[in-house]
Motif scaffolding. Structure first.
Motif, PDB file in Angstrom:
ATOM      1  N   GLY A  46       0.813  -1.211   0.000  1.00  0.00           N
ATOM      2  CA  GLY A  46       0.000   0.000   0.000  1.00  0.00           C
ATOM      3  C   GLY A  46       0.842   1.255   0.000  1.00  0.00           C
ATOM      4  N   MET A  47       1.933   1.224   0.746  1.00  0.00           N
ATOM      5  CA  MET A  47       2.816   2.390   0.765  1.00  0.00           C
ATOM      6  C   MET A  47       3.495   2.597  -0.587  1.00  0.00           C
ATOM      7  N   LEU A  48       3.854   1.515  -1.242  1.00  0.00           N
ATOM      8  CA  LEU A  48       4.500   1.649  -2.554  1.00  0.00           C
ATOM      9  C   LEU A  48       3.517   2.123  -3.624  1.00  0.00           C
ATOM     10  N   ILE A  54      -2.219   9.415  -1.172  1.00  0.00           N
ATOM     11  CA  ILE A  54      -3.103   9.569  -0.010  1.00  0.00           C
ATOM     12  C   ILE A  54      -2.350   9.588   1.311  1.00  0.00           C
ATOM     13  N   GLY A  55      -1.043   9.531   1.276  1.00  0.00           N
ATOM     14  CA  GLY A  55      -0.250   9.550   2.491  1.00  0.00           C
ATOM     15  C   GLY A  55       0.209   8.144   2.854  1.00  0.00           C
ATOM     16  N   ALA A  60      -0.663   2.538   4.225  1.00  0.00           N
ATOM     17  CA  ALA A  60      -0.169   1.366   4.941  1.00  0.00           C
ATOM     18  C   ALA A  60      -1.286   0.721   5.754  1.00  0.00           C
ATOM     19  N   MET A  61      -2.118   1.537   6.370  1.00  0.00           N
ATOM     20  CA  MET A  61      -3.222   1.002   7.166  1.00  0.00           C
ATOM     21  C   MET A  61      -4.240   0.292   6.268  1.00  0.00           C
TER      22      MET A  61
END
Length: 88
Positions: A46-48, A54-55, A60-61
């Protein structure tokens, strides 16, 4: 602490977990381990994918929450198939 680690029940459980015996206890442990690894992988993915948009914390969450949705049924069905194949 030493008494807990030398309990015969815990030693038998760890032995069956390391040997690959499939029973309900080891299947639940493998399911929990797979879920935790899926959450870590989903957070990194999700972070990648959407970190800049969206931050990083929100992506990540969301990745950690949505990744196990596909992994848990697949692991559960895989463990059932392995249990079935080892019995026959």
């Amino acid at each position: 602490m030493r008494e807990i680690l030398t309990t015969p029940n815990l030693i038998n459980f760890l032995t069956s977990l390391a040997d690959g015996d499939l029973n309900i206890a080891t299947e639940l442990v493998w399911l929990i381990i797979a879920t935790a690894l899926a959450m870590v992988g989903g957070a990194i993915g999700g972070m990648l994918l959407a970190g800049k948009d969206i931050g990083y914390q929100l992506s990540a969450m969301l990745g950690a929450l949505f990744a196990p949705a596909g992994v848990i049924p697949a692991i559960f069905l895989g463990l059932i198939a392995l249990n079935f194949l080892t019995n026959y």
